[in-house]
Design a protein around this motif. Sequence first.
Motif, PDB file in Angstrom:
ATOM      1  N   UNK B 130     -19.352  14.107  12.630  1.00 51.45           N
ATOM      2  CA  UNK B 130     -17.927  14.383  12.718  1.00 51.45           C
ATOM      3  C   UNK B 130     -17.675  15.727  13.387  1.00 51.45           C
ATOM      4  N   UNK B 133     -18.165  15.558  17.076  1.00 54.23           N
ATOM      5  CA  UNK B 133     -17.066  14.827  17.692  1.00 54.23           C
ATOM      6  C   UNK B 133     -15.842  15.714  17.802  1.00 54.23           C
ATOM      7  N   UNK B 160     -13.166   8.919  14.808  1.00 47.52           N
ATOM      8  CA  UNK B 160     -14.380   8.689  14.033  1.00 47.52           C
ATOM      9  C   UNK B 160     -14.215   7.504  13.111  1.00 47.52           C
ATOM     10  N   UNK B 161     -13.035   7.405  12.521  1.00 46.29           N
ATOM     11  CA  UNK B 161     -12.769   6.276  11.639  1.00 46.29           C
ATOM     12  C   UNK B 161     -12.816   4.974  12.391  1.00 46.29           C
ATOM     13  N   UNK B 164     -16.345   4.097  13.034  1.00 48.91           N
ATOM     14  CA  UNK B 164     -17.003   3.564  11.845  1.00 48.91           C
ATOM     15  C   UNK B 164     -16.578   2.135  11.603  1.00 48.91           C
ATOM     16  N   UNK B 171     -16.490  -0.990   4.743  1.00 51.55           N
ATOM     17  CA  UNK B 171     -17.505  -0.258   3.976  1.00 51.55           C
ATOM     18  C   UNK B 171     -17.134  -0.235   2.512  1.00 51.55           C
ATOM     19  N   UNK B 174     -18.480   3.557  -1.984  1.00 46.57           N
ATOM     20  CA  UNK B 174     -19.431   4.660  -2.121  1.00 46.57           C
ATOM     21  C   UNK B 174     -20.256   4.889  -0.867  1.00 46.57           C
ATOM     22  N   UNK B 175     -20.043   4.067   0.128  1.00 45.38           N
ATOM     23  CA  UNK B 175     -20.808   4.241   1.361  1.00 45.38           C
ATOM     24  C   UNK B 175     -20.295   5.445   2.119  1.00 45.38           C
ATOM     25  N   UNK B 176     -21.219   6.072   2.784  1.00 43.31           N
ATOM     26  CA  UNK B 176     -20.850   7.241   3.571  1.00 43.31           C
ATOM     27  C   UNK B 176     -21.284   6.986   5.009  1.00 43.31           C
ATOM     28  N   UNK B 177     -20.449   7.339   5.915  1.00 45.88           N
ATOM     29  CA  UNK B 177     -20.783   7.111   7.321  1.00 45.88           C
ATOM     30  C   UNK B 177     -21.372   8.377   7.890  1.00 45.88           C
ATOM     31  N   UNK B 178     -22.644   8.320   8.218  1.00 45.60           N
ATOM     32  CA  UNK B 178     -23.350   9.530   8.617  1.00 45.60           C
ATOM     33  C   UNK B 178     -22.900  10.044   9.977  1.00 45.60           C
ATOM     34  N   UNK B 180     -22.452   8.626  14.442  1.00 42.70           N
ATOM     35  CA  UNK B 180     -22.625   7.543  15.414  1.00 42.70           C
ATOM     36  C   UNK B 180     -24.028   7.619  15.981  1.00 42.70           C
TER      37      UNK B 180
END
Lengths: 638, 212
Positions: B130, B133, B160-161, B164, B171, B174-178, B180
């Motif tokens: 993030x 970006x 970014x969203x 994702x 998602x 509890x998932x986290x988007x690390x 790209x």
Amino acid sequence: VLAALAAGAAEARATSEGQLPGAAAMGTGTPPSPSGTAFEETRLHVFTLDYPHVQIPFEITLWILLASLAKIGFHLYHKLPSIVPESCLLILVGLLLGGIIFGADEKSPPVMNSDVFFLYLLPPIVLDAGYFMPTRLFFENFGTIFWYAVVGTLWNAIGIGISLYGICQISAFGLTDITLLQNLLFGSLISAVDPVAVLAVFENIHVNEQLYILVFGESLLNDAITVVLYNLFKSFCQMRTIKVIDIFAGIANFFIVGIGGVLIGILLGFVAAFTTRFTHKIRVIEPLFVFLYSYLSYITAEMFHLSGIMAITACAMTMNKYVEENVSQKSYTTIKYFMKMLSSVSETLIFIFMGVSTVGKNHEWNWAFVSFTLLFCLIWRALGVFVLTQIINVFRTIPLTFKDQFIIAYGGLRGAICFSLVFLLPPAVFPRKKLFITAVIVVIFFTVFIQGITIRPVVEFLDVKRSNKKQPAVSEEIYNRFFDHVKTGIEDVCGHWGHNFWRDKFKKFDNKYLRRLLIRENQPKSSIVSLYKKLEIKHAIEMAESGMISKVPSSGSLSEYHEGKIKPLSPTEMENMREILTKNLYQIRHRTMSYNRHSLAADASEKQAKEILIRRRHSLRESLRKTNSLSRERPVLA
Amino acid sequence: GSPGELNPPIPSLLSPTVTSEQIEHLHRRFKQLSQDQLTIRKENFDSIPDLEFNPIRGKIVHAFFDKRNLRQASDGLADEINFEDFLTIMSYFRPIEMNMDEEQLDRFRKEKLKFLFHMYDSDHDGKITLQEYRNVVEELLSGNPHLEKESARSIADGAMMEAASICVGQMGPDQVYEGITFEDFLKMWQGIDIETKMHVRFLNMETIAHCY
């Protein structure tokens, strides 16, 4: 139509006796009273019928109503428009009507008056097309489009003219009285690719934008050549001797016609933009300026016998850039809707009239002429596209494949422009005018019906790349901009003056001078920012409409959340940020309908959307104040 | 320059698409930039006047020295590059050939996208986070003085969203988007045919080279 109807109305008036000229002149609805004798009094009429009085507007309204009802009818059976393009169906309706009128009256139905077509029916369509033209793609391919339009049309015109002349020499066909010049004139008017027909057919098949812009751009730009060639050969036909100086005059005329048309368009486009700079107090008439100035550019160009189509296209493209930023959102929507409506009506009327005008007594059938005309049109078009593409591929960075060439050749549809041009031929100079009319009609019907219906299966069979109408995404805009800058940078590094160089130069000039002059509140707008704002509002509207107003924080408030934090961000803060990001991902983004010529995206009120955004941010601030810590708990969800 | 410089070693990626004439052009340009030295440093790029107005100037110059682009290492920056390296970078921008087959086209495309990916991913960890970006968007919008930093950041967040949602879809809570990754990056550029757009024609440089 107007002329014919006016003649009819005048006739009716002349024959109905006893009408006071005064009453007719004033146009009042008073009942006719007998002239002359004062002794015969008529009683007061309780109920009167005065058709001639309203005949012209009444018939116009009926025609337009009929056209629109026909359109509704087609779309009732939803599979129909995808198999058969609307243009074909409309021509069929026209033929039917023409047949009825002919059968009922035994005289030829009103033929489409060329003036009505060129002055009233054609401009709205070209304006609509020019206003929504993807300018970037157009200018990237400008060289190719220009090449096809000018050289291609010349090739076609001269080729068809000379080969037809060759056919006419064969005495067995009975055509020996048609001279070379007449054949060349005929060639020039039938070789022009028609924007109306191209739009009507290509619209439903969704080929990729590159192909679309090539065919469509060609159909717009070839107007200059068509105008010049037509007038040139027509004057040559009427002149007794032709000198070399006349040919040079013709070439010079071409440049004047093309460039003059474009200049008029650009000039009036700037004036329109300048005018809208001051209209913020009277928003209601803003759309009017757009239409008036563009129509003015068209008829001014026509007055000087310049290319009206190029003028109105240039005007629309210029206006689009600046006017959009000056007018209010509502005016902009009005402009879009009204333009679409006008062009839709015009197109429908044109096709119906073509059908109606076909029925009648102004035909002369000659198997050889007609069939060879059709044959030569197809052959020369295919040859022309092939040869020209080989040459232009050397200069293009993305060469055109055989598939592209086939579609370009196949998409060379003829339409109402050559139809009207052939009716404009002076019969004194062209004794075989009826033959020409028949041939033109056959070619138009062939291209519109056969090519129009089969182009979709051909496109699918050849597996041509289709356009992908995706939702505009902020990230895509970012990538595109980033990419532009990378390319410009690399071009600078290796010292190459490419497209990007010129585009950059123009943008700098634009920002420095033009925008300051023409736009009211001049803040250098970034396309990324405006797209982002647009999408945010649209997203908010969608959420409101689907009733999913929740208190999940918007991304816009992420920055407020982190205000005043020390950099660099601690790992817990990063975690929270990630958390909030993923919460936002829960929201499903609805996809709106892809943009289509006949429909516009749903519009909702701005105020409502802004309120929703404010509420979202406010609610987040509230929830943060309550929690007041960097905990891992979820923010309040609805 | 010395006669030995007239025939520089041509990297294998370039032939057969770049003609010797084009290589001559580039060589001349290289000599201008390097002021007749054998290598170029970052400072030499300051001599290009138009590049100054480019908002992502830093990233572009950086790309020339990025060892990943030069295929030398998976990390790090070179201090200086010679003509062969210069050509290597330029090869990312060669135009498409008519007679390429599917596999070649795919490789071609991946190469170009990798170049762009490296420009985004400044810390060389193979992911666009993030922060990176945001950095990109801020640089892009840096030419606009009226824009607040907040807007730039929220735009980056929104983008970014979107990324994702395209790459991972729905998602869990509890998932986290690390960030790209390159595969995700490829997915995002799927609709855009980069292989046709990302090229520079090294044709018309004769006239310009004399201007400097």
